[in-house]
Scaffold this active site. Structure first.
Site, PDB file in Angstrom:
ATOM      1  N   HIS A  85       0.854  -1.185   0.000  1.00  0.00           N
ATOM      2  CA  HIS A  85       0.000   0.000   0.000  1.00  0.00           C
ATOM      3  C   HIS A  85       0.897   1.245   0.000  1.00  0.00           C
ATOM      4  O   HIS A  85       1.675   1.438   0.918  1.00  0.00           O
ATOM      5  CB  HIS A  85      -0.886  -0.055   1.243  1.00  0.00           C
ATOM      6  CG  HIS A  85      -1.912   1.026   1.293  1.00  0.00           C
ATOM      7  ND1 HIS A  85      -3.000   1.040   0.473  1.00  0.00           N
ATOM      8  CD2 HIS A  85      -1.997   2.133   2.069  1.00  0.00           C
ATOM      9  CE1 HIS A  85      -3.732   2.102   0.734  1.00  0.00           C
ATOM     10  NE2 HIS A  85      -3.145   2.785   1.696  1.00  0.00           N
TER      11      HIS A  85
ATOM     12  N   ASP B 267       0.579   5.131   0.075  1.00  0.00           N
ATOM     13  CA  ASP B 267      -0.259   6.318   0.165  1.00  0.00           C
ATOM     14  C   ASP B 267       0.286   7.365  -0.797  1.00  0.00           C
ATOM     15  O   ASP B 267       1.474   7.687  -0.764  1.00  0.00           O
ATOM     16  CB  ASP B 267      -0.288   6.829   1.605  1.00  0.00           C
ATOM     17  CG  ASP B 267      -1.178   5.949   2.473  1.00  0.00           C
ATOM     18  OD1 ASP B 267      -2.228   5.506   1.978  1.00  0.00           O
ATOM     19  OD2 ASP B 267      -0.815   5.687   3.636  1.00  0.00           O
TER      20      ASP B 267
ATOM     21  N   ASP C  90      -7.900   0.974   2.304  1.00  0.00           N
ATOM     22  CA  ASP C  90      -7.584   1.865   3.425  1.00  0.00           C
ATOM     23  C   ASP C  90      -8.466   3.111   3.487  1.00  0.00           C
ATOM     24  O   ASP C  90      -8.164   4.036   4.218  1.00  0.00           O
ATOM     25  CB  ASP C  90      -6.100   2.271   3.300  1.00  0.00           C
ATOM     26  CG  ASP C  90      -5.588   2.975   4.538  1.00  0.00           C
ATOM     27  OD1 ASP C  90      -6.085   2.674   5.633  1.00  0.00           O
ATOM     28  OD2 ASP C  90      -4.705   3.838   4.413  1.00  0.00           O
TER      29      ASP C  90
ATOM     30  N   HIS D 259      -6.986   9.367  -0.290  1.00  0.00           N
ATOM     31  CA  HIS D 259      -7.593   9.137   1.028  1.00  0.00           C
ATOM     32  C   HIS D 259      -6.796   9.605   2.245  1.00  0.00           C
ATOM     33  O   HIS D 259      -7.172   9.285   3.377  1.00  0.00           O
ATOM     34  CB  HIS D 259      -7.996   7.659   1.185  1.00  0.00           C
ATOM     35  CG  HIS D 259      -6.845   6.697   1.267  1.00  0.00           C
ATOM     36  ND1 HIS D 259      -6.531   5.840   0.241  1.00  0.00           N
ATOM     37  CD2 HIS D 259      -5.954   6.437   2.243  1.00  0.00           C
ATOM     38  CE1 HIS D 259      -5.493   5.098   0.590  1.00  0.00           C
ATOM     39  NE2 HIS D 259      -5.127   5.447   1.802  1.00  0.00           N
TER      40      HIS D 259
HETATM   41 ZN    ZN Z   1      -3.618   4.479   2.917  1.00  0.00          ZN
END
Ligand code: ZN
Length: 1073
Positions: free
Chosen positions: A268, A270, A380, A586
């Protein structure tokens, strides 16, 4: 002969023994770890280091960095500060001691880094420092020869860790960190010892995690103990018999009815969070190049990555790496998926924004990987809106993945694999990985959790399992894949195989018995502060959504009018939408990123607004360009454009150059006009048709006798009154509404008070910028140190000015206005905000009884309880809404409108709007300073379904546009104003909203119209266009033709199409001309 083992009688001691045998501890000179390495060599002449430090916070390219002047460097030096970049040129000379062995270069910069070849190919990422994400080894050769030549390569050191610079996410970033170069060694493993180490990791975890009622637990403990007994660190010939014990243990396979885990590697990343966008570009390259290496060594390995934006960055900045990823995508090992541009927030983006997330994402995947993604992938994101199932379906996907609801703070979400049914009844097969993580480490315990925590085993016996370090990237490491190999089919564990997640979903779809369903939003019971934190970001998101809406509409009109003379700005609009979608990531729009990210997003929004304004004026010039610009003249001719669907009457400001003439004419004709203190002249724009322009002359609101609005001081107390023909509003010295009387309905709306400012303690449990906690509601003060004065007295707008001290540090100024033409009361608010962990809300307590309140969501509304009966109701103490929230009973209701706020609550008859927060981490400056925002109260006859709240909220956000041209010559000459006739109009269905008009993708001869049913009922709408149109088809949001059997009848003579809507249906039409 050895003694018999009594380990079952002292199992905990035996467990300690085994942990010690494979641990980093005081037994490191005699346990398994003591011989895991064969040889380690450092320093000259075997390892030579040179360094060049990039200036400031530059992140130079390889081409630039490799040409610089390097100086000698050594292990033990520190490099920094935070966010700087340092390039090492490394020369290694493999000595003869390594002949015949695999050789690794291990470099630990304490930070993130990337290895580059001397030809500029990114080879793999590194994560220095301790912790489970540590990854510092680069395989130089599988088998060194006696005549190794010196090898050279580069290491790009980024002065940040996987989680940025600082104390994870609970403190602001530290800008002064220096990172030590801890190690730069040549190293070779004792490979059989390493293999035994992986064996024992699996066996030991099984011994510890499998319940003692199972014989398998004892078999595992026994096998591990036997291995320790056989192994002798001074005699490596004991490794093979020890491994043989492990092989015997691994031989026992699971039964046919075992749970099946589908494992997929991922990291993941971000798109921004504790690091800026610029670092994310490098993170993707580091993490994904590492995975390509692993794919070559482990052919069974499958890795998935989402977020088209990150792929596009890679394509631009690392083209050779992107090409290698495309190759691995063809073999099925590298799996691009996710369907959207970024893993977006799903609370705040508008319906059209979500559409664009999919349109941009799917088009990228189709173009660069040959197929769209059928899985919507959001491990997420902080909650999932109820229109998503329909949007997902319309975007060509059908599966949904998340796990975030495992973080719920109050209720345990009851499903793992289920049909998620959206607002309109569309459904998507949804799975929430039962290991409750997207960063699993490939341990037996986690695999067992996948069964233990699975809540739908009665219907389906499989689950997804996402492994690999994540959040800041990283991804799976070699040890995870080694353990995975050992766990594939092992008695005591579920079966596990690496597979494309689609294989999992297709299998569930085809084999599961009746899965249960969950209807409506997947409300996330945490991070409720993200509807409010970083207020300016939310304002600019809202404004950019509406600005691009207008630009696309006007550009489409210009394009269809003059295809030769006007080129629709497709590329530029795509670029701007990508920027808006990027900021909807997000951790960006929710307000949970560091300060650097918001400085970047400020610049992005400025680019969007500046560029969009140029496009808007360019389109208008094409439509009206032959007209002179607005300059001072004796004439008063100007026009306004209504870009909403319906006819509306509004108060507008007369363009300054024309104000004197306009005022003279109004006065001469005894028509209402208002000259304000600041010289602004207000007038009525009456009955402006939807999607049309109208010339403005002095006029009334159309009523038989115009009644001016008034502001006056109460005769009985210190209050003030705003009164028009519809309502009379009484406001006290603190700005509180003490009475709101509707003349027509003959009813008082206020129960206790409205516009009450409340300052709450806002100290959450852990996540500062993310969370408002329920206990905050127990501790607040009402602000009552205000003064009110009259600032405008009508006849068109009457206003009061409130000045209110929030604290010693923060002040609020508010203009409270009532116009002559509406029941709506507007609050134009400025706050100078300097608080610490406080939340400012405005609340309204109405004399209305209802068990539910209605909140706007993407392309529709969602109802939520106003009571706190169950724990599920309690959890929704703060909820997200878009342009309005509404509280209605039979026959009457009131809506609370806003121009940029998303945090709402309704408890009983009290509605609250969260205005500002003051978290200090991860951005220490979050929301400090000046803010300007508006909200409004809109009472209406009839319940919500009978009201026009949806339209009113649109109007509150989308003002009439004054056209920057002088219309006098045109109107005087008897010519028709361009766009005087509506270019679109809808009849027969007041519940249908036309939201978007744009040119079709890749097709200059077609335009797209997107509409939705806004109130939750069926509709039969007649849409008429005055743009050129020969034919019309229903399409999905990828603009591909769909045939869903619904009626669509086209009357070419009147250019009218009849469209049948189901409740909350989104309909996209493609007109060809
Ligand atoms: Zn995230």
């Amino acid at each position: 002969m050895s003694q018999p083992s009594y380990l079952q009688k002292h199992s905990s001691i035996t467990r300690s023994r085994i942990n010690n045998f494979i641990g980093d501890n005081q037994w490191g000179d005699v346990n398994l770890k003591s011989v895991i390495e064969y040889l380690r060599i450092s320093g000259e002449p075997h390892v030579s280091l040179e360094v060049w430090s990039a200036p400031g916070q530059d992140r130079p390219t390889f081409e630039h960095a490799s040409k610089q002047k390097y100086r000698p460097a050594r292990v033990g030096e520190s490099f920094g500060p935070s966010w700087t970049t340092h390039w090492f040129r490394v020369t290694v000379r493999i000595p003869k001691d390594f002949v015949g062995r695999s050789v690794r270069f291990e470099i630990d910069t304490s930070s993130e880094a990337m290895i580059w070849s001397t030809t500029g190919d990114p080879i793999m990422g590194l994560t220095g420092g301790g912790g489970r994400e540590r990854h510092v080894d680069y395989l130089l050769t599988e088998k060194a020869t006696a005549h190794e030549k010196p090898r050279q390569f580069y290491v790009e050191m980024a002065c940040n860790q996987l989680f940025g610079n600082g104390d994870y996410h609970q403190r602001p970033q530290d800008r002064r960190i220096y990172y030590r170069l801890n190690m730069a060694d040549l190293m070779s493993h004792n490979e059989p010892v390493l293999a035994l180490y992986y064996d024992l990791q699996v066996i030991n975890d099984m011994a510890n995690r499998i319940t003692e009622e199972s014989p398998r637990s004892w078999q595992a403990l026994s096998a591990a103990n036997a291995i320790v007994n056989v192994f002798e660190h001074t005699d490596l010939s004991t490794v093979e018999p020890a491994r043989e014990i492990a092989r015997q243990f691994f031989k026992a396979q699971g039964g046919d009815s075992n749970h099946q885990v589908y494992a997929i590697g991922n990291c993941h990343i971000d798109t921004a969070w504790l690091w800026p966008f610029a670092e994310t570009k490098r993170k993707a390259a580091r993490s994904w190049s590492t995975q390509l290496q692993l794919m070559d060594i482990y052919p069974e390995y499958r890795f998935a990555a989402s977020q088209a934006q990150q792929f596009e960055w890679l394509k631009e900045n690392y083209p050779s790496l992107f090409g290698r990823i495309q190759d691995k995508a063809k073999t099925g090992q590298f799996i691009p998926l996710g369907a959207t541009w970024v893993e977006c927030d799903c609370n705040m983006p508008s319906g059209e924004s979500l559409v664009r997330q999919f349109l941009l994402g799917q088009r990228f995947y189709k173009e660069h990987f040959g197929e769209i993604s059928d899985i919507f992938w959001l491990p997420d994101t902080f909650g999932y809106a109820s229109q998503l199932p329909q949007i997902v379906r319309l975007a060509g996907a059908k599966y949904f993945f998340t796990q975030k609801l495992s973080w719920n703070s109050i209720n345990r979400f009851p499903n793992t694999t289920f049909r998620w049914v959206g607002l309109d009844g569309s459904h998507v097969l949804t799975h929430m990985a039962p290991a409750n993580t997207y960063a699993a480490q490939c341990t037996p315990g986690e695999l067992m959790d996948s069964v233990k925590r699975h809540k739908d085993l009665a219907y389906t016996n499989e689950s997804l399992y996402l492994f690999g370090n994540g959040d800041g990237g990283g991804g799976p490491l070699r040890d995870m894949l080694e353990r995975m190999r050992r766990m594939e089919n092992l008695d005591g564990l579920p079966k596990v195989k690496q597979a494309h997640p689609r294989e999992f979903y297709e299998h569930v779809d085809s084999t599961s018995k009746d899965l249960v369903a969950w209807k409506g939003e997947l409300y996330f019971e945490l991070h409720r502060g993200t509807y409010t934190s970083q207020a300016k970001n939310k304002l600019w998101n809202r404004q950019s959504e509406f600005v691009l809406r207008d630009v696309e509409l006007l550009s489409t009109i210009a394009h269809t009018k003059d295809r030769q003379g006007f080129r629709y700005p497709s590329d530029e609009l795509t670029r701007l939408w990508k920027l808006v979608c990027l900021n909807q990531f997000h951790d960006v729009i929710p307000g949970s990123s560091i300060n650097m990210v918001y400085r970047d997003s400020d610049k992005i929004y400025k680019d969007v607004f500046d560029s969009a304004e140029k496009l808007r004026l360019r389109a208008l010039d094409n439509i009206y360009g032959e007209l002179p610009p607005l300059v001072a003249s004796g004439d008063s001719g100007f026009a306004v454009l209504n870009t909403t669907t319906w006819m509306r009457t509004s108060i507008i400001a007369v363009p300054t150059p024309l104000a004197p003439a306009f005022t003279r004419q109004a006065n001469a004709d005894s028509l209402p006009v208002q000259v304000c203190d600041d010289g602004v002249v207000l007038a009525i724009a009456a009955n402006v048709p939807g999607y049309a322009a109208q010339a403005i002359e002095p006029t009334t609101d159309g009523s038989a006798q115009f009644v001016p609005v008034r502001a006056y001081a109460s005769k009985t107390d210190s209050s003030y009154v705003l009164e028009n023909r519809h309502v009379r509003v009484t406001i006290d010295s603190n700005g509180q509404i003490t009475s709101y009387y509707d003349h027509a309905a003959k009813r008082e709306l206020v129960a206790t008070a409205g516009n009450v400012f409340e300052l709450y303690d806002d100290v959450p449990d852990y996540w500062d910028a993310w969370d408002i906690e329920i206990y905050s509601l127990e501790k607040y003060q009402t602000l009552t140190s205000g003064t009110v004065s009259i600032s405008q007295e009508g006849p068109l707008v009457a206003s009061l000015e409130l000045k209110l001290d929030i604290s010693e540090h923060s002040k609020l100024t508010q203009r409270i206005s009532l116009s002559a033409i509406s029941t709506r009361l507007d609050f134009d608010t400025e706050v100078d905000w300097h608080e610490n962990r406080k939340c400012l809300k405005a609340s309204f307590t109405w004399d209305i009884l209802s068990d539910v309140a209605t909140y706007e969501t993407q392309f529709g509304v969602v109802q939520r309880p106003t009571h706190r009966n169950t724990s599920w109701d309690i959890a929704k103490f703060e909820v997200c809404a878009h342009k309005f929230a509404d509280l209605s009973e039979f026959g009457y209701g009131v809506a609370l409108l806003n121009d940029c706020k998303y945090g709402h609550a309704t408890l009983g008859n009290k509605m609250s709007l969260s205005l500002l927060r003051a978290p200090k981490a991860p951005d220490e400056h979050c929301d400090m300073g000046m803010h300007r925002f508006r909200y409004a109260v809109y009472p209406h006859a009839g319940s919500f379904n009978e009201s026009n709240v949806v339209q009113e909220a649109y109007q509150f956000n989308v003002p009439l546009q004054t056209l920057p041209y002088n219309m006098s010559a045109l109107l005087g000459g008897g010519r028709e104003l361009p766009l005087a006739q509506p270019c679109f109009s809808i009849s027969g269905a007041r519940n249908v909203v036309l939201d978007t008009v744009k040119l079709a993708e890749d097709d200059g001869n077609s335009f797209i119209v997107r509409m939705y049913e806004a109130y939750g009922g069926h509709a039969r709408a007649l849409l008429t266009t005055r743009l050129p149109a020969d034919a019309v088809h229903k399409v999905n949001i990828l603009e591909e033709r769909v045939d869903d059997g619904a009626e669509l009848s086209w009357m070419s003579h009147s250019k009218t199409v009849e469209v049948v809507f189901k409740p909350f249906e989104i309909v996209t039409l493609k007109f060809t001309f």
